[in-house]
Write a protein that holds these residues in place. Structure first.
Motif, mmCIF file in Angstrom:
data_model
loop_
_atom_site.group_PDB
_atom_site.id
_atom_site.type_symbol
_atom_site.label_atom_id
_atom_site.label_comp_id
_atom_site.label_asym_id
_atom_site.label_seq_id
_atom_site.Cartn_x
_atom_site.Cartn_y
_atom_site.Cartn_z
ATOM 1 N N SER A 596 32.075 82.978 16.303
ATOM 2 C CA SER A 596 33.337 82.405 16.788
ATOM 3 C C SER A 596 33.244 80.887 16.857
ATOM 4 O O SER A 596 34.247 80.188 16.662
ATOM 5 N N ASP A 597 32.031 80.369 17.115
ATOM 6 C CA ASP A 597 31.872 78.909 17.131
ATOM 7 C C ASP A 597 32.191 78.303 15.769
ATOM 8 O O ASP A 597 32.822 77.244 15.683
ATOM 9 N N ARG A 600 35.850 78.386 15.300
ATOM 10 C CA ARG A 600 36.475 77.415 16.190
ATOM 11 C C ARG A 600 36.376 76.020 15.589
ATOM 12 O O ARG A 600 37.360 75.267 15.555
ATOM 13 N N THR A 601 35.210 75.641 15.094
ATOM 14 C CA THR A 601 35.029 74.323 14.497
ATOM 15 C C THR A 601 35.853 74.181 13.214
ATOM 16 O O THR A 601 36.448 73.131 12.943
ATOM 17 N N TRP A 605 40.153 80.086 13.315
ATOM 18 C CA TRP A 605 40.470 81.095 14.327
ATOM 19 C C TRP A 605 41.971 81.369 14.388
ATOM 20 O O TRP A 605 42.402 82.491 14.689
ATOM 21 N N PHE A 633 37.801 83.463 21.785
ATOM 22 C CA PHE A 633 38.517 82.190 21.841
ATOM 23 C C PHE A 633 39.368 82.093 23.105
ATOM 24 O O PHE A 633 40.595 81.917 23.044
ATOM 25 N N GLU A 636 41.134 78.532 23.441
ATOM 26 C CA GLU A 636 41.992 78.072 22.355
ATOM 27 C C GLU A 636 43.349 78.771 22.342
ATOM 28 O O GLU A 636 44.348 78.213 21.883
#
Length: 822
Positions: A596-597, A600-601, A605, A633, A636
């Motif tokens: 997920s990181d 996210r970056t 997502w 997330f 977010e």
């Protein structure tokens, strides 16, 4: 050499007119002329006077009548040069109008003495206006020219006919090159002016064509004339819609001036030479190599003589000189380049391209002063002209001290403007075409390198604009020069490829289109993972094949893992899906394949969330994906989106049995918080709730709360679920399920209008057709199940509901009567 002669006279002008009945006949013929020649000549020599000619003209009127001077081709390959004039009868005074024709015969393969052109015999003193005495022609060995066509007289005439020159010469060229091109018709008030036109034409034509050109200075019927050039009076000018008009190229030199330009460099050059009163240049140009009617030799000769030419003619001169760089001596080469580099003229792209070819041909062969002046022209036009097709010359054109001085002067004149445009992107060229920023930047960078203009500090801004323009506009017709630039300037290549790679994650499909148009070089030490991915991505439409597998292939082509460079995920998703949204199943695989990181970056997502929210109501992957997204997330996802994902998660929990009590209220609360909620999550949650409440093992408290919620949407979802094939199949096969559904759908009649309408419709439209299809034993099994699950009253209610319609009506009436009596 004695020229064979013919005299042909109308009877009214003959001394023997009383004897021959007024016809026309040969009055004198040289011995030895073939009969066939005489037969053809008779058709060519007749003169038809103008329609308004007087029947009995005075001497002055005779002089004003047109003169038919003609040069005609004969069937045997020979020619007939003739002069026909009107004449009167007896010499003692005015008489009936007639004509006299005097001609000389030139056998095939012969020309006039001294190789004189036929038109030079116009009004030669050797022509006779009356039949020879005694019926025998005097010997003629030559036709000496008259003073009518002196140099100044022709120059004056040419200037007076300036508006028509180029158009006439263009059509003259056509009729000489193609016998099927028709006839050139010149409309003039005087036949002498037609003769002057033919003299102008004979001067510009190649010698062989000038000797073969057939003409007549006067005729009444141009459509029937066998000559290439025909002169007519204004009253006889053919109409555009007249018979045979399509075969005539008419120029009314007695009327309004023409306004249409002539796209014929040879004809335009001929016209400009005559306007400049320099006919001697035609002979000088004929000494240069080149085919008939070639514009190049004449244009070069004219420019070297100082005759101003237009851009098309200058281009023809430069093109001719580029093909023959050794044809001109050093002096004429200097004069030609001086004319081509005149600062006070406007140039077309064709002319500039011709100058560039000439410069390439002269580079290394001509002095530096010559090549440097041409190079300076191209550089100046490139900076200020706005023409992107102008390529900068090579550095060698500014070699030697002369060339270096020219280059230094260019830096002083252009350097600041060049740097200013590179710095701001605002063109200094007033005519710069919009939307061509890539080609313009390439052009200026190459000029800056050519002139050693320092632009190092400007390069970052330049490549930023250039990279965005490449993705917005594509390479287009700038692909080749862009590759040349990247090959020539390593610092530009490194900076541009790096900037393109940096912005590609936001525009991956634009980058792929760019790389399809131009093969950018990836041979250096730069990693360029995003560009490499775009180059490797196949041009397939979204929805084709295994897209997750394709994404993994594209990521591998970049040479970097999403764990070390998460942005490759954004590039890959953009390449594979474009504007489409992944399916929920694809999104689950994407999330499982990277952390997920990383998503996210990379910002991908949001595509996973869109996949969950956009999934259809029957997509079983969407609830599982929503559960993972809510965990992965939490910061977010905004509140509304979180509510929609919770609806999907709620459907997951309902189906798995993990949902907390208060289902109906939970569904209603989540929907209210997710408004405007997408159709998929709403349908997933409501359908899952309805399906669970339709199951025999439902919690009765949840069913009671659901029924009494009187929520139209929830209850409508229940009604829709009850009509699904799975429910109908179970009703047909399970008597206990029929009894259970009857019990539920008969209960709570006062819970609210939504439930009342839905339960009544389910009893009538769903349950009754099923029960009617059951056998007697199956109906009995239903009654037994109803008694086990409920009471005897439940069985009685089922039996009453299941009776035929008439019986139900009678029982209802009896029950109503009892109520009234009580």
């Amino acid at each position: 050499m004695s020229l064979a002669q013919l005299h042909y006279t109308s009877a009214s002008a003959s001394a023997a007119s009383a004897d021959d009945g007024g016809g026309a006949r040969f009055t004198a013929v040289s011995a030895g002329l073939p009969t066939e020649v005489l037969a053809e000549a008779e058709q060519l020599l007749r003169l038809e006077p103008p329609a308004d000619a007087p029947h009995r003209p005075t001497t002055d009127q005779l002089r004003s009548l047109p003169e038919a001077f003609s040069f005609s081709a004969l069937a045997d390959g020979g020619h007939l040069l003739a002069r026909a004039v009107a004449c009167a009868g007896p010499s003692s005074g005015p008489g009936t109008l007639g004509f006299h024709a005097h001609a000389v015969h030139l056998p095939a393969g012969t020309r006039l003495p001294d190789d004189a052109l036929p038109i030079t015999a116009w009004r030669s003193p050797s022509w006779a206006s009356t039949p020879p005495a005694g019926g025998a022609p005097e010997r003629i060995s030559a036709l000496p020219a008259s003073a009518a066509f002196g140099p100044e007289a022709l120059n004056d005439f040419a200037v007076s006919r300036s508006p028509w020159l180029a158009a006439v010469f263009a059509d003259l060229r056509r009729v000489c090159e193609d016998p099927a091109a028709g006839r050139l018709v010149l409309v003039e008030r005087h036949s002498a002016d037609v003769a002057r036109w033919i003299a102008l034409a004979s001067a510009v034509l190649p010698q062989d064509d000038a000797h073969r050109l057939t003409f007549t200075t006067y005729t009444r019927r141009p459509a029937h004339s066998p000559h290439q050039v025909v002169g007519v009076l204004p009253q006889d000018a053919p109409r555009a819609d007249g018979p045979g008009a399509q075969a005539l190229r008419v120029h009314d030199c007695a009327g309004a001036r023409p306004g249409e330009p002539v796209d014929d460099a040879w004809a335009e050059t001929c016209a400009r030479v005559w306007r400049n009163r320099s006919p001697k240049l035609f002979r000088a140009a004929a000494e240069l190599p080149g085919g008939p009617f070639a514009a190049g030799p004449l244009a070069v000769t004219a420019l070297c003589a100082g005759v101003p030419l237009g851009p098309g003619e200058r281009a023809a001169a430069a093109e001719w000189a580029a093909e023959r760089p050794y044809a001109l001596d050093e002096d004429r080469t200097h004069r030609l380049t001086d004319a081509l580099t005149d600062p006070d003229i406007d140039r077309t792209p064709r002319e500039l391209a011709a100058v560039a070819r000439l410069l390439t041909a002269l580079d290394g062969r001509a002095p530096a002063a010559v090549t440097a002046s041409l190079g300076a022209l191209l550089v100046t036009e490139a900076v200020y002209g706005g023409d992107l097709t102008v390529a900068p010359p090579g550095r060698s054109v500014f070699a030697e001290p002369d060339g270096e001085r020219v280059a230094a002067a260019l830096v002083d004149a252009l350097g600041e403007d060049l740097r200013a445009e590179l710095a701001t992107g605002a063109p200094v060229a007033p005519d710069a075409a919009p939307g061509r920023s890539v080609g313009r930047t390439v052009q200026l960078l190459r000029i800056a390198r050519l002139l050693d203009v320092d632009c190092a500090e400007l390069l970052p801004g330049v490549v930023r604009r250039m990279a965005r323009a490449l993705l917005d506009e594509g390479a287009g017709d700038c692909a080749r020069v862009l590759l040349d630039l990247l090959d020539e300037q390593f610092d530009v290549r490194t900076a541009l490829l790096g900037e393109l790679d940096r912005i590609t994650p936001d525009h991956p499909r634009a980058a792929r289109r760019l790389l399809a148009d131009v093969a950018l070089p990836f041979t250096g030490a730069q990693a360029l993972p995003h560009l490499r991915m775009c180059a490797a991505a196949p041009d397939t439409g979204a929805g084709e094949g295994d897209r997750v597998k394709l994404l993994n292939t594209v990521v591998r082509a970049g040479g970097m893992s999403p764990f070390t460079e998460p942005l490759v995920l954004r590039t890959a998703v953009g390449l594979v899906w474009g504007d489409d949204t992944p399916t929920a199943g694809e999104a689950r695989l994407l999330l499982a394949g990277s952390t997920s990181d990383a998503h996210r970056t990379a910002g991908t997502w949001s595509a996973l969330v869109a996949a969950a929210l956009g999934a259809p109501a029957d997509d079983t992957d969407a609830p599982e994906l929503a559960h993972d997204l809510l965990r992965g997330f939490p910061q977010e996802i905004d509140a509304r989106t979180r509510g929609a994902l919770h609806l999907l998660e709620f459907a997951r929990d309902i189906r798995s049995g993990a949902a907390e009590p208060g289902w109906a209220e939970r569904a209603r609360t989540l929907c209210a918080g997710a408004e405007p909620v997408e159709p998929g999550p709403r349908a997933q949650a409501f359908d899952a709730l309805a399906g669970r409440l339709l199951a025999p093992d439902r919690p009765e408290a949840e069913l009671y709360a659901f029924v009494h919620s009187d929520d139209p949407d929830l209850i409508a979802a229940y009604g829709g679920a009850a009509r699904q094939d799975a429910v109908l199949a179970r009703l047909r096969s399970d008597p206990a399920y029929v009894a259970d559904c009857f019990t539920v759908w008969s209960a709570h009649p006062h819970a609210g209008p939504a439930w009342g309408e839905t339960r009544a419709a389910l009893l009538a439209e769903v349950l009754r057709p099923v029960v009617r299809g059951l056998s007697a034993d199956e109906v009995a099994a239903v009654e037994a199940a109803a008694e086990r699950a409920g009471s005897s009253r439940t069985v009685e209610a089922f039996r009453a509901w299941n009776r035929p319609a008439g019986l139900r009506k009678r029982l209802g009436n009896r029950l109503a009567a009892r109520v009234r009596r009580s």
